[in-house]
Scaffold this active site. Structure first.
Site, PDB file in Angstrom:
ATOM      1  N   ARG A   5      24.370  43.120  35.819  1.00 19.86           N
ATOM      2  CA  ARG A   5      24.826  42.538  37.095  1.00 19.86           C
ATOM      3  C   ARG A   5      25.558  43.543  37.981  1.00 19.86           C
ATOM      4  O   ARG A   5      26.320  44.370  37.516  1.00 19.86           O
ATOM      5  CB  ARG A   5      25.775  41.379  36.802  1.00 19.86           C
ATOM      6  N   ARG A   9      34.143  36.498  25.926  1.00 19.46           N
ATOM      7  CA  ARG A   9      33.995  35.463  26.959  1.00 19.46           C
ATOM      8  C   ARG A   9      33.122  34.316  26.464  1.00 19.46           C
ATOM      9  O   ARG A   9      33.396  33.147  26.751  1.00 19.46           O
ATOM     10  CB  ARG A   9      33.434  36.081  28.241  1.00 19.46           C
ATOM     11  N   LYS A  64      26.133  30.637  37.351  1.00 18.95           N
ATOM     12  CA  LYS A  64      26.990  29.755  38.156  1.00 18.95           C
ATOM     13  C   LYS A  64      27.211  30.326  39.561  1.00 18.95           C
ATOM     14  O   LYS A  64      27.046  29.630  40.557  1.00 18.95           O
ATOM     15  CB  LYS A  64      28.363  29.542  37.472  1.00 18.95           C
ATOM     16  N   ARG A  73      31.574  44.842  37.699  1.00 16.56           N
ATOM     17  CA  ARG A  73      32.845  44.282  37.242  1.00 16.56           C
ATOM     18  C   ARG A  73      33.370  44.983  36.002  1.00 16.56           C
ATOM     19  O   ARG A  73      32.604  45.328  35.111  1.00 16.56           O
ATOM     20  CB  ARG A  73      32.670  42.793  36.940  1.00 16.56           C
ATOM     21  N   ARG A  84      37.991  25.079  33.030  1.00 17.33           N
ATOM     22  CA  ARG A  84      37.534  25.770  31.831  1.00 17.33           C
ATOM     23  C   ARG A  84      38.269  25.295  30.595  1.00 17.33           C
ATOM     24  O   ARG A  84      37.946  25.733  29.489  1.00 17.33           O
ATOM     25  CB  ARG A  84      37.805  27.261  31.990  1.00 17.33           C
TER      26      ARG A  84
HETATM   27  P1  AP5 Z   1      25.898  35.085  37.683  1.00 15.48           P
HETATM   28  O1  AP5 Z   1      25.412  34.086  38.671  1.00 15.48           O
HETATM   29  O2  AP5 Z   1      26.793  36.163  38.175  1.00 15.48           O
HETATM   30  O3  AP5 Z   1      26.521  34.320  36.416  1.00 15.48           O
HETATM   31  P2  AP5 Z   1      27.862  33.495  36.262  1.00 15.48           P
HETATM   32  O4  AP5 Z   1      27.530  32.260  35.498  1.00 15.48           O
HETATM   33  O5  AP5 Z   1      28.526  33.311  37.590  1.00 15.48           O
HETATM   34  O6  AP5 Z   1      28.626  34.482  35.314  1.00 15.48           O
HETATM   35  P3  AP5 Z   1      30.086  35.099  35.345  1.00 15.48           P
HETATM   36  O7  AP5 Z   1      30.019  36.256  34.401  1.00 15.48           O
HETATM   37  O8  AP5 Z   1      30.565  35.369  36.727  1.00 15.48           O
HETATM   38  O9  AP5 Z   1      30.877  33.981  34.710  1.00 15.48           O
HETATM   39  P4  AP5 Z   1      32.189  34.095  33.977  1.00 15.48           P
HETATM   40  O10 AP5 Z   1      32.409  32.691  33.698  1.00 15.48           O
HETATM   41  O11 AP5 Z   1      32.252  35.008  32.838  1.00 15.48           O
HETATM   42  O12 AP5 Z   1      33.095  34.886  35.052  1.00 15.48           O
HETATM   43  P5  AP5 Z   1      34.219  34.401  36.047  1.00 15.48           P
HETATM   44  O13 AP5 Z   1      34.194  35.284  37.221  1.00 15.48           O
HETATM   45  O14 AP5 Z   1      34.183  32.933  36.245  1.00 15.48           O
HETATM   46  O15 AP5 Z   1      24.619  35.732  36.969  1.00 15.48           O
HETATM   47  C1  AP5 Z   1      24.750  36.796  36.070  1.00 15.48           C
HETATM   48  C2  AP5 Z   1      23.649  37.837  36.326  1.00 15.48           C
HETATM   49  O16 AP5 Z   1      22.394  37.307  35.960  1.00 15.48           O
HETATM   50  C3  AP5 Z   1      23.520  38.273  37.795  1.00 15.48           C
HETATM   51  O17 AP5 Z   1      23.212  39.653  37.842  1.00 15.48           O
HETATM   52  C4  AP5 Z   1      22.353  37.419  38.327  1.00 15.48           C
HETATM   53  O18 AP5 Z   1      21.639  38.122  39.341  1.00 15.48           O
HETATM   54  C5  AP5 Z   1      21.504  37.223  37.085  1.00 15.48           C
HETATM   55  N1  AP5 Z   1      20.895  35.891  37.008  1.00 15.48           N
HETATM   56  C6  AP5 Z   1      21.421  34.700  37.429  1.00 15.48           C
HETATM   57  N2  AP5 Z   1      20.583  33.676  37.166  1.00 15.48           N
HETATM   58  C7  AP5 Z   1      19.498  34.232  36.548  1.00 15.48           C
HETATM   59  C8  AP5 Z   1      18.267  33.692  36.037  1.00 15.48           C
HETATM   60  N3  AP5 Z   1      17.981  32.378  36.108  1.00 15.48           N
HETATM   61  N4  AP5 Z   1      17.390  34.560  35.455  1.00 15.48           N
HETATM   62  C9  AP5 Z   1      17.661  35.902  35.390  1.00 15.48           C
HETATM   63  N5  AP5 Z   1      18.800  36.463  35.868  1.00 15.48           N
HETATM   64  C10 AP5 Z   1      19.708  35.641  36.439  1.00 15.48           C
HETATM   65  O19 AP5 Z   1      35.523  34.700  35.184  1.00 15.48           O
HETATM   66  C11 AP5 Z   1      35.929  36.009  34.857  1.00 15.48           C
HETATM   67  C12 AP5 Z   1      37.234  35.953  34.085  1.00 15.48           C
HETATM   68  O20 AP5 Z   1      38.269  35.351  34.915  1.00 15.48           O
HETATM   69  C13 AP5 Z   1      37.233  35.073  32.830  1.00 15.48           C
HETATM   70  O21 AP5 Z   1      36.767  35.796  31.712  1.00 15.48           O
HETATM   71  C14 AP5 Z   1      38.712  34.673  32.723  1.00 15.48           C
HETATM   72  O22 AP5 Z   1      39.486  35.720  32.175  1.00 15.48           O
HETATM   73  C15 AP5 Z   1      39.116  34.487  34.164  1.00 15.48           C
HETATM   74  N6  AP5 Z   1      38.948  33.098  34.645  1.00 15.48           N
HETATM   75  C16 AP5 Z   1      38.124  32.666  35.650  1.00 15.48           C
HETATM   76  N7  AP5 Z   1      38.240  31.343  35.827  1.00 15.48           N
HETATM   77  C17 AP5 Z   1      39.156  30.914  34.908  1.00 15.48           C
HETATM   78  C18 AP5 Z   1      39.682  29.633  34.576  1.00 15.48           C
HETATM   79  N8  AP5 Z   1      39.276  28.518  35.229  1.00 15.48           N
HETATM   80  N9  AP5 Z   1      40.597  29.556  33.564  1.00 15.48           N
HETATM   81  C19 AP5 Z   1      41.001  30.681  32.916  1.00 15.48           C
HETATM   82  N10 AP5 Z   1      40.541  31.917  33.176  1.00 15.48           N
HETATM   83  C20 AP5 Z   1      39.623  32.033  34.159  1.00 15.48           C
END
Ligand code: AP5
Ligand code: ZN
Length: 217
Positions: free
Chosen positions: A127, A172, A13, A161, A88
């Site tokens: 990552r 997660r 994402k 992270r 979410r």
């Molecule tokens: P990346 O693009 O970083 O993936 P992502 O989908 O953004 O994953 P996240 O881990 O950031 O999502 P998340 O939902 O767990 O975290 P968030 O910060 O939202 O890609 C991942 C890796 O793979 C990278 O190294 C990239 O280079 C590589 N990659 C990408 N595409 C690829 C491909 N096609 N092939 C190979 N490699 C690839 O949330 C963190 C925490 O915050 C949550 O756990 C929760 O506690 C809280 N939080 C955030 N938003 C909310 C909400 N709305 N409600 C409640 N809690 C929330």
């Protein structure tokens, strides 16, 4: 335009949202990034969110909606946003509908990045991001041209992270399946759902997404 990227941790994402930002002039709005900034700044919301994030659970709807509402109200968001990691939960999805109806905006597309859970552990564990500009990298799948130096800003301070470890990824993923995956049906019901296979390489996924965004936005 308002675009939503749905998908489990590691689906890509953030990676794809930043690419869309560059190519379509939209603003990436990541609640994960906003929450990490609140944790780093030590705000009340950040203090409440810290332990929940470290354990891989979801931060309360109240905190997340307040943070999102503030950011969405800033002037730069008027040119269009890509929501990355929000909504979410069903409560967040309804809050978003209410916020957008106040501003007269509508959701152009909710795009579900479809991936296998098994592959997500490897993506998340490898990552790292640039401390200077936030560009994302991966030990295997996306390395900078010069090791340790950011392609975008030349920065050399790379960060990992606190929640990117195998145990937390499992929580997660579970939170995603229980609370977020039902939103796929919610947006299908509204006629704005699009699905994309996100198991391919980063550029291939980006190409598919760009086509969807061109027709939807
Ligand atoms: P990346 O693009 O970083 O993936 P992502 O989908 O953004 O994953 P996240 O881990 O950031 O999502 P998340 O939902 O767990 O975290 P968030 O910060 O939202 O890609 C991942 C890796 O793979 C990278 O190294 C990239 O280079 C590589 N990659 C990408 N595409 C690829 C491909 N096609 N092939 C190979 N490699 C690839 O949330 C963190 C925490 O915050 C949550 O756990 C929760 O506690 C809280 N939080 C955030 N938003 C909310 C909400 N709305 N409600 C409640 N809690 C929330
Ligand atoms: Zn950088």
């Amino acid at each position: 335009a308002v675009l939503i990227l749905l998908g489990p941790p590691g689906a890509g994402k953030g990676t794809q949202a930043r690419m869309l930002e560059d190519s379509f002039g939209l603003v990436q709005l990541s609640t994960g990034d906003l929450l990490r900034a609140a944790v780093a700044a030590g705000t009340e919301a950040g203090k409440a969110a810290k332990s929940v994030m470290e354990s891989g659970g979801l931060v309360s709807d109240e905190i997340v909606i307040a943070i999102l509402r503030d950011r969405l109200g800033e002037p730069d968001c008027a040119k269009g946003v890509i929501l990355d990691g929000f909504p979410r939960t069903a409560v967040q999805a309804e809050a978003l509908d209410a916020l957008l109806s106040e501003t007269g905006q509508k959701i152009n597309a909710a795009i579900s990045l479809e991936v296998d859970d098994d592959a997500m552990v490897t993506r998340v564990a490898g990552r790292y991001t640039c401390g200077g500009c936030g560009e994302g990298y991966h030990d295997t799948f996306k390395q900078p041209k010069v090791a340790g130096t950011c392609d975008k800003c030349g920065g050399t301070e790379m960060k990992r992270r606190a929640d990117d470890n195998a145990e937390t990824v499992a929580s997660r993923l579970a939170a995603y399946h229980e609370q977020t995956a039902p939103l796929i049906a919610y947006y299908d019901g509204k006629g704005v759902l699009q699905k994309i296979d996100a198991m391919g390489q980063i550029d291939a996924v980006a190409e598919g997404l760009a086509k969807i965004v061109k027709t939807a936005a």
